[in-house]
Scaffold this motif. Structure first.
Motif, short mmCIF file in Angstrom:
data_model
loop_
_atom_site.label_atom_id
_atom_site.label_comp_id
_atom_site.label_asym_id
_atom_site.label_seq_id
_atom_site.Cartn_x
_atom_site.Cartn_y
_atom_site.Cartn_z
N LEU A 65 -18.59 44.63 68.66
CA LEU A 65 -17.73 44.77 69.84
C LEU A 65 -18.46 45.51 70.96
N LEU A 424 -9.34 40.91 76.14
CA LEU A 424 -10.19 40.60 74.98
C LEU A 424 -10.80 39.22 75.16
N ILE A 488 -12.88 44.12 76.08
CA ILE A 488 -13.52 44.10 74.76
C ILE A 488 -14.11 42.71 74.57
N ALA A 490 -16.77 40.20 72.37
CA ALA A 490 -17.56 40.01 71.13
C ALA A 490 -18.25 38.66 71.21
N VAL A 497 -15.31 39.95 62.91
CA VAL A 497 -14.91 40.48 64.22
C VAL A 497 -13.40 40.76 64.25
N LEU A 501 -11.65 44.35 65.02
CA LEU A 501 -10.65 44.54 66.07
C LEU A 501 -9.36 45.17 65.52
#
Ligand code: F6P
Length: 566
Positions: A65, A424, A488, A490, A497, A501
């Motif tokens: 992340l 995100l 955030i 990734a 992942v 999270l």
């Protein structure tokens, strides 16, 4: 095991036991208030202009992340003062107490050990003197064996056919986690199997899950920690009837054993329901419902993903657990995100927090977080029962971008509410996305980055006027900006992942609960409505007299009965 870690800086209540100093009496809280006043109406535009290194400095990389928190309304001083508050409220001590199995859930006298669910084999974590890690791995093995048998089509139903549809019946923590993760990780699932998640006691939920199902190839996973939750038991009972009817069987044969498995902590109730306890997957009272989808509650998910990928997800959780347990506060991501929420709720009057995933697969993520956050921190008394005098958990809400942009983003950009948000996103699209659709991913992510920019920096009246906009429209087309976001990012939405999270948000919620001095691990607030529903139901179905029913509810009941022709 011992009781919770003693709280620091006590005051004598004059009634024997000393009580923790209220949060808002702490000098660190007062210092944050004074800092807020000094900061005044500081704008993100200025904060960025004043500090060219801000964007580079205000990022953290943990596992997969990458977190950019530069667009938050904080300075180095804010962050330092927040960390001082965390130190004064001894968040790290409570964290350590949780991780070592102390009974930090004080109102239920329980340990809070969801981190043990993803501890590697060989770790030692004790609950009341018993190492729970071997138990966790024993159940994971059994889950894996079961998942292998269903996935390889070796598990056969009553008529000898392999399973095609898996129907998970559960609610709250026994539904939201597996349903969310199944959706999030669809590209990693066995697409030859069909999954349904039934939670609502509204019969239409089960009806839709079974409308095109064949009893001979349907397997039910009844997931309930207590196995007494009325919605789940009602749906499971109806499903049992549907199955037996469909197969032309009577209870007592092997149909239930071949089509029903249970996930629970309550063996006697599972047995009483008629499920063979050899088909029961256990977990433990030290796992809270909303912290349980990485336990056996994730059985349906493991069938979808296979054991290897489920274990990869657990490894992602564990990575974040280790970070939370060991990283110093200034580089500890759950500390950082938790403290930002404390700042916004306590000093900038934020009442809600938006979580906006730019991934369609994450469509259930915010709903999952709602239970995680709001059932944990929707509390108004401190750990010792005294009322709080400060804001606790925010209303958590949100849906995937870009859909939200065409619904409520207007309010985020130009409304009067102050709503911090998390954005995100994932750099790479799903592994099985057709090449022809891959280019859309850039457009999706461009929207994420653009929204963060627009929310933070807005558009001044001057900039609008310079575009030739008529003077009377300038106020309507001006964007004040200064709306904080945390981004955030990734590489890809993978099992690991997702685990990282979820653990991040679990621990963020923990940090906030610790600062606010509330018990994040009970949920007494859901009881009253359950009790009243039980009392009201006979009034609806039989016209029974319910003593003490208020006038408004009594009249609604009467109208309902008349509309139902009763
Ligand atoms: O798994 P169970 O015992 O059926 O409970 C379901 C849910 O009900 C609650 O107790 C209350 O909503 C949740 O905490 C829990 O996740």
């Amino acid at each position: 095991m011992s009781a919770s870690t003693p709280l620091p800086r006590t005051e004598d209540t004059g009634e024997g036991a000393p009580a923790a100093l209220p949060l808002d009496h702490r000098e660190e809280w007062t210092a944050l208030g004074a800092h807020r006043a000094r900061l005044g109406p500081a704008h993100l535009r200025e904060l960025f202009a004043d500090d060219p290194s801000r964007a580079a400095r205000y990022t953290l990389d943990v596992g997969d992340l990458h977190v950019d928190y530069s667009k938050n309304l904080v300075t180095d001083e804010t962050l330092g003062l927040l960390r001082e508050l965390a130190a004064a409220t001894r968040v790290a001590d409570l964290r350590d107490a949780m991780l070592r199995g102390d009974h930090i859930n004080v109102t239920e006298d329980r340990a809070v050990l969801h981190t043990a669910l993803r501890a590697p084999r060989g770790a030692v974590i004790e609950n009341d003197g018993r190492d729970v890690v071997p138990d966790v791995h024993r159940v994971l093995e059994r889950m894996g064996d079961f998942a292998d048998r269903v996935r390889s089509r070796e598990w056969r139903g009553h008529t000898g056919l392999p399973v095609r549809r898996i129907v998970n019946i559960g609610i709250g923590g026994s539904d939201l986690g597996p349903a969310m993760a199944y959706e999030a990780l669809r590209p990693y699932t066995d697409r030859g199997l069909e999954f349904r998640f039934v939670s609502n006691v509204d019969g239409t939920d089960l009806h839709e899950a079974l409308i095109d199902a064949d009893p001979a190839t349907t397997l039910f996973v009844v997931a309930s920690k207590t196995f007494t939750t009325v919605e789940t038991i009602t749906n499971a009972t109806a499903a049992r009837g549907w199955l037996l009817d469909g197969l032309g069987e009577k209870p007592g044969g092997d149909a239930i054993a071949k089509h029903f498995v249970a996930v629970s902590t309550n063996t006697p109730e599972v047995e009483a329901f008629g499920i063979d306890t050899r088909n029961m997957f256990e977990f433990w009272d030290w796992v809270g419902g909303r912290y349980s989808y990485d336990s056996a509650i994730g059985l349906s998910l493991m069938v979808a993903l296979g054991r290897e990928q489920f274990l990869e997800m657990l490894a992602g959780f564990h990575l974040m657990d280790t970070h939370f347990a060991t990283a110093p506060a200034e580089r500890n991501l759950p500390f950082l995100l938790g403290l930002l929420g404390v700042w916004y709720g306590g000093f900038l009057d934020a009442h809600s927090h938006a979580v906006l995933p730019y991934s369609h697969y994450m469509s259930k993520f915010t709903a999952y977080l709602q239970q995680l956050d709001m059932e944990s921190n929707g509390k108004s008394v401190q750990r010792d029962g005294r009322p709080v005098g400060w804001q606790t958990g925010p209303v958590v809400w949100g849906t995937p971008g870009t859909n939200g942009q065409h619904a409520y983003f207007q309010l985020l950009h130009q409304g009067t509410r102050f709503v911090p948000a998390d954005l995100l996103g994932f750099a790479n699209p799903a592994p099985d996305l057709p090449v022809s659709l891959e280019s859309q991913h850039d457009l999706l992510m461009a929207n994420l980055f653009a929204q963060g920019q627009a929310l933070a920096f807005g558009k001044t009246a001057e900039e609008v006027a310079d575009e030739g906009v008529p003077a009377e429209l300038v106020p309507h087309r001006t964007f004040a900006g200064n709306h904080p976001t945390t981004t955030i990012l990734a590489d890809r939405l993978s099992p690991s992942v997702l685990g990282q999270l979820v653990a991040l948000y679990e621990h963020k919620v923990f940090v906030q609960g610790a600062v606010w001095n509330i018990n994040s691990f009970d949920q007494w607030g859901v009881q009253l409505g359950k009790v009243l529903a039980k009392r009201v139901e006979p009034a609806l179905s039989e016209g029974a007299d319910v003593p003490g029913l208020d006038a408004s509810t009594a009249s609604l009941v009467e109208r309902y009965r008349s509309l139902r022709g009763r």
